[in-house]
Design an enzyme around this catalytic site. Sequence first.
Site, PDB file in Angstrom:
ATOM      1  N   ASN B  78       0.799  -1.228   0.000  1.00  0.00           N
ATOM      2  CA  ASN B  78       0.000   0.000   0.000  1.00  0.00           C
ATOM      3  C   ASN B  78       0.829   1.274   0.000  1.00  0.00           C
ATOM      4  O   ASN B  78       0.297   2.356   0.243  1.00  0.00           O
ATOM      5  CB  ASN B  78      -0.959   0.002   1.194  1.00  0.00           C
ATOM      6  N   ILE B  85       1.106   6.925   0.537  1.00  0.00           N
ATOM      7  CA  ILE B  85       0.472   5.874   1.327  1.00  0.00           C
ATOM      8  C   ILE B  85      -0.995   5.784   0.966  1.00  0.00           C
ATOM      9  O   ILE B  85      -1.684   6.803   0.894  1.00  0.00           O
ATOM     10  CB  ILE B  85       0.605   6.185   2.840  1.00  0.00           C
ATOM     11  N   CYS B  86      -1.465   4.575   0.750  1.00  0.00           N
ATOM     12  CA  CYS B  86      -2.887   4.367   0.465  1.00  0.00           C
ATOM     13  C   CYS B  86      -3.568   3.968   1.768  1.00  0.00           C
ATOM     14  O   CYS B  86      -3.492   2.829   2.196  1.00  0.00           O
ATOM     15  CB  CYS B  86      -3.056   3.273  -0.572  1.00  0.00           C
ATOM     16  N   LEU B  87      -4.213   4.950   2.393  1.00  0.00           N
ATOM     17  CA  LEU B  87      -4.848   4.685   3.684  1.00  0.00           C
ATOM     18  C   LEU B  87      -6.052   5.603   3.797  1.00  0.00           C
ATOM     19  O   LEU B  87      -5.944   6.805   3.534  1.00  0.00           O
ATOM     20  CB  LEU B  87      -3.827   4.957   4.800  1.00  0.00           C
TER      21      LEU B  87
END
Lengths: 442, 198
Positions: B78, B85-87
Amino acid sequence: MRGPSPAGRGRGKRAGFERAWGEGSMAGRALLRLCPLLLRQDRRGSAYEGFVTAQGRDFHIRILLPSDFQLKNARIQCSWQLKRLLHGYRQILKQRLQHCSDLVSFMEELKTILEVALKNTEDLHTPPPPEYYSHLIRDIETLGWNKIVYVDTGLSSVKLKAEDSRGRQHLITLKLNAKYPAEPPDCFVDFPVQFAVSWIPQSSLIDIYSQFLAALESLKEFWDAMDEIDEKTWVLEPENPTRSATMRRIAIGNNVSINLEVDPRHPAMLPECFFLGADHVVNPLKIKLNNNMHLWNPEVHLLQNLKEVLEIEFPSRVVLEKSDFSMDCGICYAYRLDGTVPDQVCDDPRCGQPFHQACLYEWLQSLPSSRQSFNVIFGECPYCNKVRKYFRKRIFEQNTALEDRKISPTLFPSLSMTRKLKVGQTNFCGRFYACFSSGIEI
Amino acid sequence: MQRASRLKRELILLTTEPPPGITCWQNESRADDLRAQILGGEGTPYEKGIFNLEVTVPERYPFEPPKICFLTPIYHPNIDSAGRICLDVLKLPPKGAWRPSLNISTLLTSIQLLMTEPNPDDPLMADISSEYKYNKPLFLRNAKEWTEKYASQQKSASETLSEEVNQTEASTPKKSAISQKRKGSDTSIREKKSRLDS
């Protein structure tokens, strides 16, 4: 001991069943093989009586089939021992009766259930032999009752306390099994190293206790070093270190800290360490550590060594006053914002988070899920949004509000806030004006 | 307006009560530019690694989430090669889950958790994600290798010294190609160099 005699059910003879369950039939033979002690009581095959065997024990049972020989309507009468054993399995038994196609498969199921039940009951209900208690009590008396902190009602778990030569309190929890003293109890301690008990069948609690004391002494130096660190420095992590914790994160300065991993067996040696923080602060520390490594003196305490090698003084703990935080706005984290105080409170009593009206409004109006209707904005509390809560935001027409309610000008927010809202307000209605004050009811 | 009071309080909290395994500080007294470090969690391939992050606080904070990205290269389903950041908590609703009740400290903790528990069903790096899903041992090996290569703080002081001397030296083309993708290229070069020196 037998149950009540069976009630006479229908007497209709069924040739098919007779064929299938006759003495010489396949099913009859299968049943005989499975439960040789269970015998047919009448010609029709509607009653069976005898014994079912599980784990070498025989249990008296009587099975009465209804006139249509449907297994699901069968009556089962058991001896009291069997009844007690199967007490928790009534539902399963009923289910099996429903699903089994014939008596043989049901008897097979019953045997399986019985095996499980026997196993579980033995584990749970067999009390240890009387010698267990007398032995244990004798041991405790020799040890001294003052060492006991806790004993559970079944006398199977004992907590003992001990003090090491530095006056630190330690606990050991012993879980005894029924075979004590032939088998050692399970010991639970708060140690940074493994605590293995050597045990022979002649051993007793006293042996464990003395081994425990010896282990405490061997770890004395380690705890001395850790206690000194905990006492004299600002430990950021762990919050409440246990006796088994070998790691400490210590503050060195603003946002710079050192992580130590102390070897419990050699607490005076240079611990494994690394630094956290900005490079320009951390790098000089690393250089010092590297250049002064030869100065590390195992004769001196860990903390003293660290100070000398790093050429620093560790700051002492800074305590924040937490008590006033609860009054602050949950969005801007301040109490006063442009002269206003948090006056919006989440009406869920479990949350009760206060907000400034301006902060809450700015957040809610940016959310597509919020709804605005004239003078009220509905949305979720940013803190407990799982419970769908609605917040009310008072927005009303400027003129009528000012005239009708005689609002003091000080209740209005700053100009900048008003301007911001004027931009936002056109989204829903050009005629409305936002007012941020608490005491106004629409 | 809200940003100032909020950041002030948050920075005090981050200094006095930092979350476990996390540091965060203001970068050269600029209010909106913070640096953070996350320690790789025990039992993860990032163990023993120190990961640097950049935290940029927007004007409208806390109504908008801070922008956080990794400066240290990390091998993670991610997190992409630029450190993004993929969050969900880093994005505004309705797509994201940012709320003003969150703060920098909780975000960094969430990122730390993401490092422990990657989410391969919402990948940013498709290759790493499928590797994580279907060939875990290889993923673990790669992630560990990257941690040792880029995030390890086993550079001791003498190396730090020599790297200052060597700073003008050109690194190999391959290395610079990797590090140029990052904003924190200088750190990664330094770390790599120090490994060579040791």
